[in-house]
Design a protein around this motif. Structure first.
Motif, mmCIF file in Angstrom:
data_model
loop_
_atom_site.group_PDB
_atom_site.id
_atom_site.type_symbol
_atom_site.label_atom_id
_atom_site.label_comp_id
_atom_site.label_asym_id
_atom_site.label_seq_id
_atom_site.Cartn_x
_atom_site.Cartn_y
_atom_site.Cartn_z
ATOM 1 N N CYS A 283 -3.296 -1.021 -1.333
ATOM 2 C CA CYS A 283 -2.865 -1.967 -2.215
ATOM 3 C C CYS A 283 -1.291 -1.903 -2.626
ATOM 4 O O CYS A 283 -0.553 -2.904 -2.800
ATOM 5 C CB CYS A 283 -3.329 -1.583 -3.662
ATOM 6 S SG CYS A 283 -5.155 -1.873 -4.008
ATOM 7 N N ALA A 284 -0.827 -0.760 -1.806
ATOM 8 C CA ALA A 284 0.634 -0.633 -1.806
ATOM 9 C C ALA A 284 1.463 -1.622 -1.331
ATOM 10 O O ALA A 284 2.586 -2.019 -1.922
ATOM 11 C CB ALA A 284 1.057 0.877 -1.215
ATOM 12 N N SER A 285 1.141 -1.975 -0.040
ATOM 13 C CA SER A 285 1.968 -3.183 0.900
ATOM 14 C C SER A 285 1.886 -4.399 0.043
ATOM 15 O O SER A 285 2.820 -5.102 -0.137
ATOM 16 C CB SER A 285 1.240 -3.198 2.178
ATOM 17 O OG SER A 285 1.476 -2.143 2.731
ATOM 18 N N HIS A 286 0.631 -4.760 -0.586
ATOM 19 C CA HIS A 286 0.550 -5.945 -1.299
ATOM 20 C C HIS A 286 1.666 -6.034 -2.464
ATOM 21 O O HIS A 286 2.314 -6.871 -2.783
ATOM 22 C CB HIS A 286 -0.884 -6.576 -1.749
ATOM 23 C CG HIS A 286 -1.050 -7.561 -2.443
ATOM 24 N ND1 HIS A 286 -1.347 -7.354 -3.741
ATOM 25 C CD2 HIS A 286 -0.895 -8.787 -2.304
ATOM 26 C CE1 HIS A 286 -1.518 -8.802 -4.196
ATOM 27 N NE2 HIS A 286 -1.136 -9.584 -3.277
ATOM 28 N N ILE A 287 1.515 -4.911 -3.189
ATOM 29 C CA ILE A 287 2.159 -4.707 -4.333
ATOM 30 C C ILE A 287 3.874 -4.706 -4.266
ATOM 31 O O ILE A 287 4.648 -5.592 -4.863
ATOM 32 C CB ILE A 287 2.009 -3.331 -5.253
ATOM 33 C CG1 ILE A 287 0.667 -3.509 -5.684
ATOM 34 C CG2 ILE A 287 3.106 -3.085 -6.413
ATOM 35 C CD1 ILE A 287 0.183 -2.210 -6.176
ATOM 36 N N THR A 288 4.169 -4.298 -2.925
ATOM 37 C CA THR A 288 5.555 -4.357 -2.586
ATOM 38 C C THR A 288 6.050 -5.728 -2.381
ATOM 39 O O THR A 288 7.067 -6.344 -2.805
ATOM 40 C CB THR A 288 5.778 -3.503 -1.431
ATOM 41 O OG1 THR A 288 5.459 -2.213 -1.613
ATOM 42 C CG2 THR A 288 7.189 -3.221 -0.896
ATOM 43 N N THR A 324 11.920 -11.453 2.842
ATOM 44 C CA THR A 324 10.687 -11.439 2.422
ATOM 45 C C THR A 324 9.899 -11.698 3.683
ATOM 46 O O THR A 324 8.786 -11.015 3.895
ATOM 47 C CB THR A 324 10.201 -12.272 1.350
ATOM 48 O OG1 THR A 324 11.045 -11.920 0.141
ATOM 49 C CG2 THR A 324 8.860 -12.240 0.653
ATOM 50 N N PRO A 325 9.772 -12.917 4.339
ATOM 51 C CA PRO A 325 9.043 -13.291 5.477
ATOM 52 C C PRO A 325 9.215 -12.262 6.635
ATOM 53 O O PRO A 325 8.162 -12.005 7.203
ATOM 54 C CB PRO A 325 9.617 -14.673 6.006
ATOM 55 C CG PRO A 325 10.111 -15.304 5.037
ATOM 56 C CD PRO A 325 10.993 -14.126 3.933
ATOM 57 N N MET A 330 6.054 -6.480 8.562
ATOM 58 C CA MET A 330 6.751 -5.038 8.614
ATOM 59 C C MET A 330 5.869 -4.229 7.703
ATOM 60 O O MET A 330 5.123 -3.005 8.006
ATOM 61 C CB MET A 330 8.033 -4.968 8.528
ATOM 62 C CG MET A 330 8.681 -5.728 9.703
ATOM 63 S SD MET A 330 10.402 -5.575 9.306
ATOM 64 C CE MET A 330 11.015 -3.795 9.524
ATOM 65 N N VAL A 331 5.777 -4.540 6.340
ATOM 66 C CA VAL A 331 5.341 -3.765 5.187
ATOM 67 C C VAL A 331 3.853 -4.059 5.215
ATOM 68 O O VAL A 331 3.213 -2.939 5.053
ATOM 69 C CB VAL A 331 5.951 -4.367 4.017
ATOM 70 C CG1 VAL A 331 5.415 -3.523 2.881
ATOM 71 C CG2 VAL A 331 7.588 -3.961 4.137
ATOM 72 N N TYR A 332 3.368 -5.277 5.394
ATOM 73 C CA TYR A 332 2.110 -5.584 4.973
ATOM 74 C C TYR A 332 1.055 -5.347 6.240
ATOM 75 O O TYR A 332 -0.007 -4.990 5.851
ATOM 76 C CB TYR A 332 1.962 -7.141 4.552
ATOM 77 C CG TYR A 332 0.920 -7.095 3.725
ATOM 78 C CD1 TYR A 332 -0.547 -7.059 4.155
ATOM 79 C CD2 TYR A 332 0.827 -6.946 2.253
ATOM 80 C CE1 TYR A 332 -1.709 -7.245 3.182
ATOM 81 C CE2 TYR A 332 -0.344 -7.286 1.409
ATOM 82 C CZ TYR A 332 -1.559 -7.370 1.996
ATOM 83 O OH TYR A 332 -2.711 -7.438 1.155
#
Length: 354
Positions: A283-288, A324-325, A330-332
């Motif tokens: 869930c962490a990546s989605h929340i970020t 964001t894109p 990278m994050v997700y």
């Protein structure tokens, strides 16, 4: 003729018709009746000038420093394309990633790719060009696709929150709740809703008369900087756009918050520390991404147009149109071990074939 080309033709025809209606309303020497009722906006017929194109001021206030921005934004644009295309390719080719979570991630990556294609190529061209004009019709088309993909992204993030809720809170019912048929219906619904709402917003903006000033204080055709150029009272149109924007941003975000409250309660009941960490990591990546995306978008769109502050808003807009894109893959994705392994496999197959 393919379905996509036919759709593109109809969309372009619609905005050309909108442009023709705009020209009819603003024939030289003819003042629309509703302008006469607004003393502050009265324009003498001799000075009324029809707008056929807009001038995108962009980063012109930086003067020579714009040349420094070109290689920076070009590198970021290429990174966005490479990151999202690599993520989608890895998910398509790796059968282990054929799950609802990665399906929605691939749909989001495709949407983010087109979202940046609508904005960045024109912006890069304008950084090197002295003449930064965009036609009335092209401005409407750009706004339509930008808003369509942006709203689609907001709705997809909400659906991805529901996917995590179903997976963690109802693991036994998850295959039924998130069947492939349901995933397809949800993604198609997000896309249709996104572009229908976008069409309503664009029609509200470009149904207004534009005369005299054509300087858009932005690097693309966004709602606030364009609607401020209308030479009549736009309060009613702005209010409707604000209500639509509030629903698009607040409803999915509220749904995500409710989902994560349920997820948090379920995670706290997990006895093992390892199990809690694994649940949180999904869930962490989605929340970020949600915080960055909704935070920036809310700052721009959940307020009146009159409070528009050019330079500050332009920097915030850069965050959600470029940063964001770039963060999504990278994050997700790319920090996810399964995706990393899939990318390595795809690259190794490619080199083996060579």
């Amino acid at each position: 003729m393919t379905g996509s080309s036919l759709l593109r033709k109809h969309i372009l025809a619609y905005f050309v018709t909108l442009n023709q209606q705009h020209k009819k309303r603003l024939k030289l020497g003819t003042v629309p009746p509703y302008l006469k009722d607004i003393p502050s906006k009265m324009i003498p017929p001799a000075n009324l000038t029809m707008i056929n194109e807009f001038l995108l001021l962009g980063f012109s206030y930086l003067q020579e420093k714009q040349l420094v921005l070109f290689p920076l934004f070009l590198c970021l644009y290429l990174l966005i394309l490479c990151g999202n295309i690599t993520t989608v390719t890895a998910i398509l080719l790796e059968h282990r990633l054929h799950t609802p979570m990665y399906y929605f991630l691939s749909v989001l990556s495709v949407s983010e790719t087109f979202y940046t294609i609508v904005i960045l190529p024109k912006m890069l061209l304008n950084l090197l060009s002295v003449l930064r004009t965009i036609s009335f019709t092209n401005c409407a088309v750009q706004m339509f696709f930008f808003l369509g993909f942006a709203i689609n992204n907001c709705l997809l993030l909400g659906v991805m929150g529901y996917d995590r809720y179903a997976a963690i809170c109802h693991p036994l019912r998850y295959p039924i709740l998130m069947s492939w048929r349901m995933c397809g219906q949800l993604s198609i619904t997000c896309c249709i809703l996104g572009f229908v709402i976008s069409l309503i917003m664009v029609n509200l903006v470009f149904s207004l008369p534009f005369c005299n000033s054509n300087k858009v204080n932005h690097y693309f055709c966004d709602i606030s900087p364009v609607i401020r150029l209308a030479c009549t009272d736009s309060d009613t149109h702005e209010f409707i756009i604000f209500i639509l924007g509030a629903h698009v941003l607040v409803a999915p975000f509220f749904f995500i918050c409710i989902s994560y409250l349920s997820i948090l309660r379920t995670i706290l009941k997990i006895p093992s520390t390892e199990g809690k960490k694994k649940a949180f990591s999904t869930c962490a990546s989605h929340i970020t991404v949600v915080i960055i995306h909704y935070g920036c978008a809310s700052f721009i769109y959940l307020r009146p147009t009159a409070s528009y502050i050019s330079n500050k808003d332009r920097l915030v807009t850069v965050t959600y149109t470029i940063i964001t894109p770039l963060l999504n893959p990278m994050v997700y994705s790319l920090r996810n071990k399964d995706v990393q392994l899939a990318i390595r496999k795809v690259l190794s197959r490619k080199f083996c074939m060579k």
